[in-house]
Design a protein around this motif. Structure first.
Motif, short mmCIF file in Angstrom:
data_model
loop_
_atom_site.label_atom_id
_atom_site.label_comp_id
_atom_site.label_asym_id
_atom_site.label_seq_id
_atom_site.Cartn_x
_atom_site.Cartn_y
_atom_site.Cartn_z
N ARG A 234 -13.63 18.06 1.63
CA ARG A 234 -13.15 19.03 2.61
C ARG A 234 -13.21 20.47 2.12
O ARG A 234 -13.75 21.35 2.81
N ARG A 235 -12.65 20.75 0.95
CA ARG A 235 -12.61 22.14 0.51
C ARG A 235 -14.00 22.66 0.17
O ARG A 235 -14.31 23.83 0.42
N ARG A 237 -16.67 21.63 1.71
CA ARG A 237 -17.28 21.83 3.03
C ARG A 237 -16.90 23.18 3.61
O ARG A 237 -17.75 23.90 4.16
N ALA A 286 -13.12 24.02 10.34
CA ALA A 286 -11.84 23.33 10.16
C ALA A 286 -11.28 22.78 11.47
O ALA A 286 -10.59 21.76 11.47
#
Length: 298
Positions: A234-235, A237, A286
């Motif tokens: 996630r981070r 991305r 996000a």
């Protein structure tokens, strides 16, 4: 206990040295790294710092001894990968990262090979262009991917290996960034360094159709990189999406600039503009995606 403290202090000092290199040279890349977790950010800073020092040897230092300096840096990296230690703080930080996340000679050797090309090759044909972009940029994307997937790896843990499409996305990301910079630096590379990277393209031959073709090539690379985003942690991305957003903005600025004007000034995005672009890119990545007309998350 004192020895352990000394090692940790040396490691932290090496990491701070790499961060200082990044902060001194790139606001754009630096902004993107802030979206990463602490360890991944430190690792990316270590990769950036080594790449930057090599680039400075061939671009800024130059001269008859640049090849020897580059060879010395390459040898320092090789020794540090084996021993885990270097008297060169940036090399020390890079080696610590590389040993943990699985960055090895398969990507380091092509990188130094491309840096050496900058000392000998002035005008590229298609084959040397592709080889140069791979070694100078695509392998850097692969180094960053290794960090994204393995920054939290502990001794004994298996390395996380990316799927082929994610690997292709990392390579394409590096290529897109490099090609945008080629366009931004066209005049300086030609007049100041005597180099022509794009095959058959010189400042005198750059016209609107040629510029459009080059930007289309960059967009294909960027599209491949964007397609791989969902597979990243996630981070990572968010950080990659933010940086891609900035380079999309630069590509749009390049497309809107007459070719001859590109030879007179380097296209830039202001600091407030960078923050705005990065913020929009992060929010877009996000926010939950929904299927059109259904309200169902995609």
């Amino acid at each position: 206990m004192a020895a352990t403290t000394g090692v940790r202090l040396y490691d932290r000092t090496a990491a701070r040295a790499s961060r200082a290199v990044l902060q001194g040279y790139s606001t754009s890349f630096g902004l993107g790294t802030r979206l990463l977790g602490p360890q991944a950010r430190t690792d990316i800073e270590a990769v950036y710092a080594l790449v930057r020092i090599a680039d400075e040897i061939v671009d800024t230092r130059g001269g008859d001894d640049a090849g020897q300096m580059l060879d010395e840096l390459d040898q320092q990296v090789e020794r540090a990968l084996s021993s885990g230690w270097s008297t060169n703080l940036v090399v020390h930080a890079f080696a610590r990262t590389a040993r943990r996340v699985g960055i090895g000679p398969d990507v380091i050797d092509p990188f130094f090979a491309s840096m050496r090309m900058d000392l000998t090759v002035r005008v590229h044909d298609q084959e040397s262009y592709e080889r140069y972009v791979y070694g100078s940029a695509e392998v850097v994307g692969l180094m960053c991917l290794a960090v994204f997937l393995n920054s939290g790896r502990r001794p004994g843990d298996p390395l996380v290996v990316a799927a082929p499409d994610v690997t292709a996305g990392a390579r394409a990301l590096g290529a897109a960034f490099q090609k945008v910079n080629f366009l931004r630096d066209l005049a300086e590379d030609s007049a100041g360094l005597g180099r022509s990277y794009f095959p058959g393209v010189t400042p005198g031959s750059l016209d609107a159709p040629t510029l459009a073709a080059l930007l289309a090539e960059i967009e294909r690379d960027a599209a491949t990189a964007r397609a791989a985003l969902p597979s990243l942690p996630r981070r990572a991305r968010l950080a990659v999406a933010a940086t891609l957003g900035l380079y999309d903005r630069l590509a749009a600025e390049l497309a809107a600039t007459p070719p001859q004007e590109l030879l007179a000034r380097r296209v830039r995005v202001s600091a407030p503009g960078k923050v705005a672009v990065l913020t929009r890119s992060v929010l877009a990545e996000a926010l939950p995606r929904t299927m059109p007309g259904t309200g169902v998350r995609a």
